[in-house]
Each structure stands twice: as C-alpha cells, then as structure tokens.
Design an enzyme around this catalytic site. Structure first.
Site, PDB file in Angstrom:
ATOM      1  N   ASP A 194     -45.711 -38.543   8.429  1.00 55.25           N
ATOM      2  CA  ASP A 194     -44.469 -38.842   9.127  1.00 55.25           C
ATOM      3  C   ASP A 194     -43.489 -39.307   8.051  1.00 55.25           C
ATOM      4  OD1 ASP A 194     -42.463 -39.275  10.901  1.00 55.25           O
ATOM      5  OD2 ASP A 194     -43.629 -40.517  12.267  1.00 55.25           O
TER       6      ASP A 194
HETATM    7  C1  BGC Z   1     -40.430 -39.635  13.433  1.00 58.96           C
HETATM    8  C2  BGC Z   1     -40.973 -38.217  13.535  1.00 58.96           C
HETATM    9  C3  BGC Z   1     -39.922 -37.260  13.053  1.00 58.96           C
HETATM   10  C4  BGC Z   1     -39.526 -37.618  11.645  1.00 58.96           C
HETATM   11  C5  BGC Z   1     -38.474 -36.706  11.054  1.00 58.96           C
HETATM   12  C6  BGC Z   1     -39.862 -39.963  12.073  1.00 58.96           C
HETATM   13  O1  BGC Z   1     -39.214 -41.187  12.090  1.00 58.96           O
HETATM   14  O2  BGC Z   1     -41.453 -40.557  13.736  1.00 58.96           O
HETATM   15  O3  BGC Z   1     -41.340 -37.931  14.848  1.00 58.96           O
HETATM   16  O4  BGC Z   1     -40.398 -35.942  13.137  1.00 58.96           O
HETATM   17  O5  BGC Z   1     -38.993 -38.949  11.641  1.00 58.96           O
HETATM   18  O6  BGC Z   1     -37.262 -36.860  11.705  1.00 58.96           O
END
Ligand code: BGC
Length: 809
Positions: A229
């Site tokens: 993530d």
């Molecule tokens: C989120 C993800 C997301 C990623 C990119 C993170 O903060 O938890 O779900 O895909 O950011 O935007």
C-alpha cells in the site's frame, strides 16, 4: 526463469530499482532493455488517474471517469454478472486512459460499522465478498488490465492503520478475513495483490511469512505481483524476501540502495532478487500494451458506462420499509421532496477512491427535466453541517403539511465516511433526525431515501412509512432513485450487512478501534449476522434483508448430492428480481459455530405470476470449517440443516443432510467453549483469547516509558522526550481538531497523524531516507542537537548519492 536473458543484462542496481516505483503512480522503466513502465491507478469504483500533481488521498482532481456505485452498494445487488460487467467497464476505461493496473477491488471484511472505508468494501460476509471479488477481478482482467485485490489482510480500521497490529485467531483469519482474497487469487487469477499497512499477529502484512510465503504462494499458488500500500513498506529487504515485488510510491534511489546493500552484505540473496524481478517482468510484459491513450474517455464509453452505472444503482438499492405499499408513488400525488441530498447527491466516499465523474445527476435536476412537475415541490430542509437550521426546517414542514407524500433525502454526510478516519459513533445526524421527526409530526406518508456506505442508527424508523436505502449509488443515482420511487423498476437489493439497533450491540464494539499498539479480534468468527443470530440479539434489519414491490413464494426443496433445488414463484404484481439465499447450520457440534452461515445464493428474475425451478450447486466449502490444529479445511461429522430463504432471518424451506467427517471433541477447552459457543464474546478474557490465538496476548498499550521508534506514529509524540516534538504534536492536534470542528477534517493531517516516522522515507519520493528518519526519531527522543546534525549530514549524503546513482532509463 522466463526472462533470464534480460535479467542477465541488468545490473544489480537496475534489478533492485525495479522493486520500487519510479513515481507516485508508475513503475520503473528501462528503455535500453525494452522494459516498459506500468501505470497504476485507483480504484475500486472508477478510474482515478491523476495528471497534475499526484497525491494518494484523492485530494487533487483526476481525469473524468465513470463513477459507479461503490462496492458497499454493489454488494447489495448480489449480482455476479453485474459485478463482472462493471469490472469490464473499469478495465475498458483504464485501457483508454493508459492505466495498466487498477488498485481494487477492496476486499476487507466489514468488521465494524465505524470503519471509515466500509463504503469501499463489499460485506460482513466472506462468501458474498468472495463471489463479487472474483467477478470484479475477472471483468477487469478480461480487458488486459490487472486487478489488485486489497488490502491483504485484516485491515479493518483506519486509526493508526500504518502501525496497528491485528491480533486474530487462525480460524477467524481463514473463515472470515481471507476467503475474498483466496477466491480472487485462485479463481479470479488476480495479477496483482496489495498488502495492507497494518501488522497481523506481530508481522507487517508486506513482509508476512504466513500471509505471503505460506498462504498466498504455497497454498493458493499466486502467480502475480505483490505491491505495498502507498507508503506501507516497512523493511523493504524483508518484503522482497517474503515475496513482495513493488514498493509504492517511488522512493527515489533509496529502495534500490537498500536492496543492493543487502545483497552485498549477504542479507538478501541475489537469486531471490532475480526471482522477484523475473516474476514482476512477467506481469509487466503481460500488461504493457501499445495503445493510443487519451486524457479523455471516448464519447461512446462515457455514454454506455453511464447507462451501466444507472443499472447498477437500480440493482443495488434496498427497500427497507414499505408500510401499506407507500411506494411506488403515483405521479399524480402532491409530492414534497426534502433534503440537501436531493440537490447535491451523496454518491461516493472520500479518499483515494474518489472519482471525478463524467456527469452527475441530482434528483432535483431529474425532476426539473420531467414534464409533470407542478405537483412536486422541493425544500432543502437541512445542510451538510450538523446544525439545525430552523428556517429550512419550517419551510419544509409547511410544504410537508400540504403534500400527499413527503420524500426526504437523508443520510451520512461526506465527512462521515472517508479513508484515513473512522467514525466515532453510529448516530444519525442530529439535524436530519430533527427534520424527519418534525415532518412526520405533520404528515404520515413519509418516505426516507437513505444514502451512506455503512450502517447508522435509525431512531426515527417507526415514524416513517417507507425507507429506500441507496447506499452510495454513483453518478447515475439521481435518475435511478427517481425511477425506483415512481415504480419504473422494483427495488431488489438485499443488505450486504446487518443494521444493528444501536452501536452497543455490534460484536466488536468493545474492542474497536484498537487504539494503541494492537487491535484485538476477540469476537473471532462472530462478525455481523454470525454474532447476532448466534447470541440471539435483535437487530434493526438483518443481513440479506430487502423488500420488493412484488412477492415471492418458495416451495419444494430437494437435495441430491450437492445439488439443491426449489421452486420460486412471483406471486405479486411486479416483474422483479429475488435474491434467494442458502444458509447452513449445525445444531450439535463439538466446536463453536455460528448459528448459520451463508453458503450460496442465486438471483432470479421473474415476471409477475411466473414460476421457476431454481437449482444451486452447493460449493465445496458449504460444510467445512478451518481446523487450526490440523491446518486443513475439514467437515465435522454429523447432521446439518440447509435453509433457503429471503434473508438470514426469513428461511422458507429447509432440509437436513448427514455428513461424514472428523470428530472434533477436545479441539477447544471447555473454558473457551463456554465463552464462544453462545457467542458470549463481549468481554473475552486475555486467558481465553490467548488459548484462541495460541500465543501470549501482546501489549495493547504503548509503553510511554520507552523512547519512540521509527515504527511509532507521529500521534505518539505526546509522550516524546523532546519538548519541541510535544509542541509539534500539540500544533498538529490543534489544527486537526479545528478542521474536525469546522466539519471538514483535514485528510492530509489525519494521514500524517496516523503515519509512522518510517513512512516519511517512503512517501517523499526519495527526498528523505531511512537514515534521516532515524535521526529525526533521535531528535524526538530528546537528542535534539546531535539528531539535527545527523539529519543535516544524512540529507547532504542522500543528495550526493541520489545525484550519483541516477536510475538509467
Ligand atoms: C490506500 C490504497 C490506495 C493507495 C493509492 C492508500 O492510502 O490505502 O487503497 O490504493 O493509497 O492511492
């Protein structure tokens, strides 16, 4: 290795650099080696491709794309075909916009109604999650684009999401939290998977021996790539060892240097690095297309996908109440439409999933377009801010007095549901409740159209005649709602989650959110209806519940081997769909079990008066449970009841079957069974929990006597040794609270507040590295001057290395 020839030509540094992004959204590319870059974009219910300045919280605008209903809404449709078509549409838009990897679907289980991201997730039930997840993945990937099931795994709270440790027993993990991912991998063949920010039983998800090595690779045979993530990489080397391929966003040259150094020092074998490079190259070559891409969707796509968003909104709406058939409303009535949401729809949530829609229809605008509107009056009634505005209320009440029917558009405002923050209660907005009560005092024909991605308490439920829940129904919600209210289509959705009466009844309410070091999943498998049904707790609306403008009769259940059949007849006056549900239960058991579990479902469309023989093949898992001792899915010998019904609480038909299997006497101690058998899980002692998880219960609280570490969060600076750090904490908290009080929580601040120190090195594109972070932590721990000196020299050192180690494209 498949790509040995290319790998042979790569330098150690190039191989290492491929394991981190090149920017916020792109992977590294090497022109001289013909290795292209992939573009990754959120998300689950629409493409969020940012062109300008990139952020991962959805704050900056993205290219226009279709905003479909969010996962929590689609899950109410229980419609696998629809999920597949939405997947295809997402894949098609991604292709047109040059996106190779979609960061979704979100498969975390809705453990607790307060989780800020519930609107992005499908259900409290693993089987429903699993079926929809497979279809999203298949649909997206049919277009040559990767799906990325996320956040693997046990990521059920936003608070301290980067540091919190989810403490969970193996059975709950396997039976509740993993099946969605398992099916997305085994059946859906997902090309990517995103690891969660949090730890699970002590280890970070992105470097988890059990979740990655043992389960994802060895048991499920995953052949895709693992991505962190955003900012979720803890120990990059350990991640690569365990099977993680890509650290996102890019960290400049820091990631590459960490890996090369580890290879040089013998902490990472070059063979493992080569293997990860090979696996990632395989996915890169599979997904990189030579498409002509545009910054705009084609007109046909925009048109067709808006129609699909409309169909999805229709199929996802749940009719919760319809006293004396108040709905559908006949168009010649005097109608008062009330509520801010009728003018400005509540149609998606905030954070990284937020889509910039190609168009957006409010109900007010739709009504404006219809011919016969002189019998319809519109009133704002309330604003988003939770403050009673008497003038607006009085106007609406006066209008309601003279109307035949009042339709109030209400629910959770935007600020209640966002990535990065959990709600702190389940209450209905006070100002809206006041309005509903005032209006129902003067008119008995009130219908509430609810919006919101997660359950709320409904203290006014008995004062109104109708409730249509649209969840967060996407960009075409306006027309869809109007067509449902006026009877063009019958609502057919059923709840993907239980609506409890109040928050106190929620099984995890005693443990949620884990505030400091850990989050204890003491309720184990008793999530949602599994708890309410087993413990006999009354609820507002049960799992799987939803009314229709029609009525269905269930008859003649038959079971041969694993084939179940029954006759379904539409005995009402409307053509409509019915979601038939199959639950399995076992009364006599040597272990603890949920009173019933959803094992299958089928959605059936029937014209009024029509009848059909419905056949359902029961899936392999229908009678199995996960045995944490033998580490296998097994069947307990004995008699099982199979029930078929219209919801988890209304079972029309049932039959029994005897299964051969194992004897489980002695699997759990009597002390543990005394607690869990009756789902008496609100106050589980640490001793019992320890037996369940199989290791000593870790400390829940931070040890404020210890110095802070890189893996602690910025929000812990209140106990930092350094007075300066404590002041920084105070200033941050002040601004955060001020933004909350103003009704517009500052998401960036929230993110930073819950962020670990370590993440500074992961979220600044290489401007900071781990060494600088360690020095900052030293400053926070009271070694201000030496830390500051360390940061400065690490900064210049980093600048020098960064200049020297340019990644050769
Ligand atoms: C989120 C993800 C997301 C990623 C990119 C993170 O903060 O938890 O779900 O895909 O950011 O935007």
């Amino acid at each position: 290795m498949k790509h040995q020839q290319i790998i042979d030509k790569m330098t150690l540094f190039e191989k290492a650099a491929l394991m981190s992004g090149k920017s916020v959204w792109q992977t590294q590319d090497y022109k001289h080696l013909n290795i292209p870059s992939l573009f990754l974009s959120d998300g689950p219910h629409g493409i969020r491709k940012q062109l300008g300045s990139a952020d991962h919280l959805g704050l900056n605008k993205s290219i226009e794309a279709t905003c479909f209903p969010t996962a929590a809404s689609i899950a109410n449709s229980w419609d696998e075909d629809l999920a597949n078509r939405i997947g295809q549409a997402l894949g098609k838009e991604a292709r047109e916009l040059g996106v190779n990897v979609i960061l979704g679907p979100g498969l975390n289980i809705k453990r607790n109604p307060l989780c800020g991201r519930n609107f992005e997730y499908f259900s409290e039930d693993p089987y429903l999650t699993e079926r929809l997840s497979v279809e999203y993945v298949k649909g997206i990937q049919s277009q040559g684009v990767a799906a990325t099931p996320k956040h693997y795994a046990v990521n059920s709270q936003e608070l301290r999401r980067m540091s919190n440790d989810s403490v969970i027993d193996e059975r709950a993990l396997r039976e509740i939290y993993l099946p969605g991912f398992e099916a997305a991998v085994k059946e859906g063949k997902a090309d990517f998977i995103m690891t969660a920010y949090n730890r699970v039983n002590g280890d970070y998800a992105n470097e988890h021996p059990h979740l990655l090595d043992e389960i994802l690779y060895k048991e499920w045979g995953f052949e895709g790539a693992v991505v962190t993530d955003w900012g979720g990489s803890n120990d990059h080397v350990e991640g690569v060892v365990r099977g993680s391929h890509l650290e996102m966003p890019g960290t400049g040259v820091a990631g590459a240097l960490e890996l090369t150094q580890a290879v040089t020092e013998g902490r990472l074998s070059e063979d493992i690095l080569n293997q990860r490079v090979d696996e990632l190259l395989d996915i890169i070559f599979k997904l990189a297309h030579e498409d002509t891409v545009s910054d705009q969707l084609s007109e046909v796509t925009v048109y067709e996908h808006h129609q699909l968003a409309y169909e999805a909104a229709i199929k996802s709406a749940v009719l919760l109440k319809n006293h004396q058939q108040i709905l559908p409303i006949s168009p010649d009535k005097q109608i008062a439409i009330v509520g801010d949401f009728a003018f400005e729809p509540r149609y998606q949530g905030s954070g990284s999933s937020a889509v910039n829609p190609t168009q957006l229809e409010s109900v007010a605008a739709i009504i404006d377009k219809t011919d016969a509107t002189n019998n319809i009056q519109l009133y704002k009634g309330f604003t988003r801010e939770d403050k009673i505005q008497e003038e607006l209320v009085n106007e609406a009440v006066a209008g309601a007095k003279v109307a035949d029917v009042v339709i109030i558009f209400a629910g959770l405002p935007e600020i209640a549901e966002s990535e990065g923050m959990d709600r702190d209660n389940m209450q209905f907005p006070r100002n809206q409740q006041h309005l509903i009560e005032k209006i129902s005092d003067v008119n008995s024909n009130v219908v509430v159209v609810l919006s919101g991605g997660s359950p709320v308490e409904l203290p006014w439920v008995n004062k109104v005649s109708g409730i249509l829940h649209t969840y967060l129904a996407g960009q075409a919600s306006g027309q869809a709602i109007w067509d449902l209210l006026t009877g063009k289509h019958s609502p057919s959705g059923k709840l993907n989650e239980t609506y409890p009466l109040t928050y106190q009844e929620v099984p995890s309410s005693m443990y949620y959110p884990g505030k400091e070091a850990t989050s204890e999943y003491k309720e184990s498998i008793f999530v949602g209806y599994r708890y309410y049904d087993t413990a006999g707790i009354p609820v507002q609306f049960p799992f799987g519940y939803g009314l229709s403008y029609s009525k269905f009769a269930y008859l003649d259940i038959q079971l041969t081997d694993s084939e179940l059949s029954f006759r379904l007849t539409n005995i009402g006056n409307y053509a409509a769909e019915e979601i038939t549900q199959v639950y399995v239960s076992k009364e006599e058991s040597a272990i603890f079990r949920s009173a019933k579990e959803l094992v299958a479902f089928k959605k059936v469309f029937l014209e009024a008066g029509d009848s059909r023989l419905v056949t359902i093949t029961l899936p392999q898992r229908s009678f199995e449970f996960y045995n944490p001792v033998t580490k296998r899915w097994e069947i307990e010998a004995g008699v099982y009841t199979i029930g078929v019904g219209e919801s988890s609480q209304v079972i029309h038909l049932s039959t029994k079957v005897t299964k051969e299997g194992v004897d489980l006497t002695g699997l759990y101690s009597q002390t543990l069974l005394a607690v869990y058998r009756e789902a008496n899980i609100k106050n589980v002692s640490d001793d019992v929990f320890e037996e369940l998880i199989g290791y000593p219960v870790p400390d829940k609280e931070w040890n404020t006597q210890l110095p802070l570490s890189a893996n602690d969060t910025l929000s812990q600076m209140y106990y930092a040794k350094s007075g300066l750090a404590r002041n920084v904490y105070r200033v941050m908290t002040y601004f955060l609270n001020r933004s909350i009080a103003k009704g517009k929580p500052n998401l960036n601040l929230y993110f930073n507040y819950n962020m670990t120190f370590r993440a500074m090195a992961k979220m600044t594109g290489g401007l900071m590295n781990q060494k600088m972070v360690n020095e900052i932590v030293r400053m926070v721990n009271g070694h201000f001057w030496s830390g500051a000196k360390g940061v400065t020299s690490a900064f210049f050192e980093n600048r020098k290395i960064t200049k020297k180690e340019q990644i050769n494209e």
